[in-house]
Design an enzyme around this catalytic site. Structure first.
Site, PDB file in Angstrom:
ATOM      1  N   GLU A   1      -9.743 -14.104  -3.834  1.00 55.11           N
ATOM      2  CA  GLU A   1     -10.567 -13.529  -2.783  1.00 55.11           C
ATOM      3  C   GLU A   1     -10.858 -14.576  -1.714  1.00 55.11           C
ATOM      4  OE1 GLU A   1     -13.564 -10.249  -4.441  1.00 55.11           O
ATOM      5  OE2 GLU A   1     -13.939 -12.215  -5.347  1.00 55.11           O
TER       6      GLU A   1
ATOM      7  N   LYS B   1       0.803  -1.224   0.000  1.00 59.46           N
ATOM      8  CA  LYS B   1       0.000   0.000   0.000  1.00 59.46           C
ATOM      9  C   LYS B   1       0.835   1.274   0.000  1.00 59.46           C
ATOM     10  CE  LYS B   1      -4.432  -1.359   0.346  1.00 59.46           C
ATOM     11  NZ  LYS B   1      -5.525  -0.887  -0.520  1.00 59.46           N
TER      12      LYS B   1
ATOM     13  N   SER C   1      -8.824  -0.300   6.369  1.00 61.97           N
ATOM     14  CA  SER C   1      -8.870  -1.356   7.379  1.00 61.97           C
ATOM     15  C   SER C   1      -7.509  -1.568   8.026  1.00 61.97           C
ATOM     16  CB  SER C   1      -9.342  -2.669   6.743  1.00 61.97           C
ATOM     17  OG  SER C   1      -8.437  -3.093   5.737  1.00 61.97           O
TER      18      SER C   1
ATOM     19  N   ASP D   1     -17.019 -10.471  -3.732  1.00 60.27           N
ATOM     20  CA  ASP D   1     -17.733  -9.431  -4.473  1.00 60.27           C
ATOM     21  C   ASP D   1     -17.189  -9.241  -5.887  1.00 60.27           C
ATOM     22  OD1 ASP D   1     -15.586  -8.365  -2.659  1.00 60.27           O
ATOM     23  OD2 ASP D   1     -15.882  -6.575  -3.871  1.00 60.27           O
TER      24      ASP D   1
ATOM     25  N   SER E   1       1.142  -9.682  -0.672  1.00 63.74           N
ATOM     26  CA  SER E   1       0.833  -8.259  -0.530  1.00 63.74           C
ATOM     27  C   SER E   1       1.226  -7.630   0.790  1.00 63.74           C
ATOM     28  CB  SER E   1      -0.666  -8.028  -0.776  1.00 63.74           C
ATOM     29  OG  SER E   1      -1.436  -8.753   0.167  1.00 63.74           O
TER      30      SER E   1
ATOM     31  N   GLY F   1     -15.774 -13.114   0.938  1.00 64.61           N
ATOM     32  CA  GLY F   1     -15.687 -11.786   0.324  1.00 64.61           C
ATOM     33  C   GLY F   1     -15.521 -11.870  -1.175  1.00 64.61           C
TER      34      GLY F   1
END
Length: 326
Positions: free
Chosen positions: A208, A57, A82, A214, A308, A212
């Site tokens: 995913e 990030k 989060s 989506d 990640s 979750g």
């Protein structure tokens, strides 16, 4: 005939790489003969758990924050997250000599709350199951005159996240497949833009948690689908709906979405710790989980994984990877 201009291009990812050079780490790529033998492929793990703040990030946050005007920097930055984007914006703000106010869920892991505060940010908490973090963040930014840097719905953020995959391909060459975690979709959008821009034949697989899904549902429906707030150990992937910008990229470039269970994530975390000697947080372990559990379809040849992040406290790691209850 109408054409839609993509929100980011390979050139944007390359520009982001130049922008963050010397500030973000160029993270290592690990190999494991044991892993290769288990899955029947050559696996290259891009270890963003060694990035500043412990996750990819920072790439996107710094790329976006460093492009703000002096006037915007003087007023400060806002974000909602989060955990990992929170830390990334907090550190980027500190590097650029400004302040950050971060909206975070009340149940954010304590280690992520402490790290965000440690970088000097002010934290405003909310209930992720009843509150709307976007609305809270936008209202806070408007009230205080701050510039909001969202966790994925921003071209500079997306392009910055793609620099991890750009580095991976630059280092190891063309890959047959790349597996990437999917939350709001910024990482895989940047990854797909970089990888497909260089090697269009590479298969892009997003991963995913089962609770979750989506993005998987959205790609199957051809439109953005909203689900209930996911309850999963992969807190960094607890998205309810894909971003509008990210989905516009991912529906064109992502080949498949694989789903993994929380138990498979735990097994991947254990494998990474015991065999690779690295600590990976649940969200960062999902691509490895998909590979080990055979969830990503037939995987052969040369495969890249974006690991990640590694932001998890010792107690939580022991709960998930030990024999006790999680």
């Amino acid at each position: 005939m109408t054409t839609t201009t993509p929100p980011i291009t390979l050139d944007d990812v390359r520009d982001a790489a130049a922008q963050i050079k010397g500030v973000a780490h160029r993270t290592p790529v690990l190999r494991s003969r044991t892993l290769d033998e288990l899955v029947g492929a050559e696996v290259f793990l891009k270890c963003e758990n060694f990035q500043r703040i412990g996750a990819f990030k920072f790439r996107g946050a710094y790329n976006a924050a460093s492009r703000l005007t002096p006037e915007q920097l003087a007023r400060g930055i806002a974000a909602y997250s989060s955990g990992n984007h929170a830390q990334a914006v907090a550190l980027a703000a500190r590097e650029l000599g400004t302040t950050a106010v971060i909206v975070m869920p009340e149940d954010t892991p304590a280690s992520k709350l402490a790290a965000t505060a440690g970088y000097g940010a002010e934290i405003v908490t909310y209930d992720r199951y009843t509150g709307d973090r976007v609305a809270i963040g936008e209202a806070l930014a408007a009230e205080r005159g701050l510039t909001l840097i969202p966790p994925y719905e921003h071209p500079h953020v997306m392009a910055g996240q793609g620099t991890a995959a750009l580095e991976l391909v630059e280092e190891v060459g063309e890959l047959d497949a790349v597996l990437t975690p999917v939350g709001g979709g910024g990482l895989i959008a940047g990854t797909a833009t970089a990888v497909k821009g260089l090697h269009p034949g590479t298969r892009l697989v997003g991963v995913e948690p089962e609770a979750g899904d989506d993005t998987k549902r959205s790609l199957e429906a051809g439109r953005r689908v909203t689900i209930a707030v996911p309850r999963t150990i992969a807190d960094g992937q607890a998205a309810e709906t894909p971003g509008e910008l990210t989905f516009s990229v991912n529906r064109r470039l992502v080949d498949e979405i694989a789903l993994v269970s929380d138990e498979e994530i735990k097994e991947a975390m254990r494998f990474a710790f015991e065999r690779l000697k690295i600590v990976v947080e649940p969200s960062g372990a999902t691509p490895l989980a998909a590979l080990l559990a055979g969830r990503a379809g037939p995987v052969t040849g040369r495969v890249g994984l974006i690991v990640s992040g590694g932001n998890i406290g010792a107690e939580r790691f022991a709960q998930l990877c030990g024999s006790g209850p999680a």
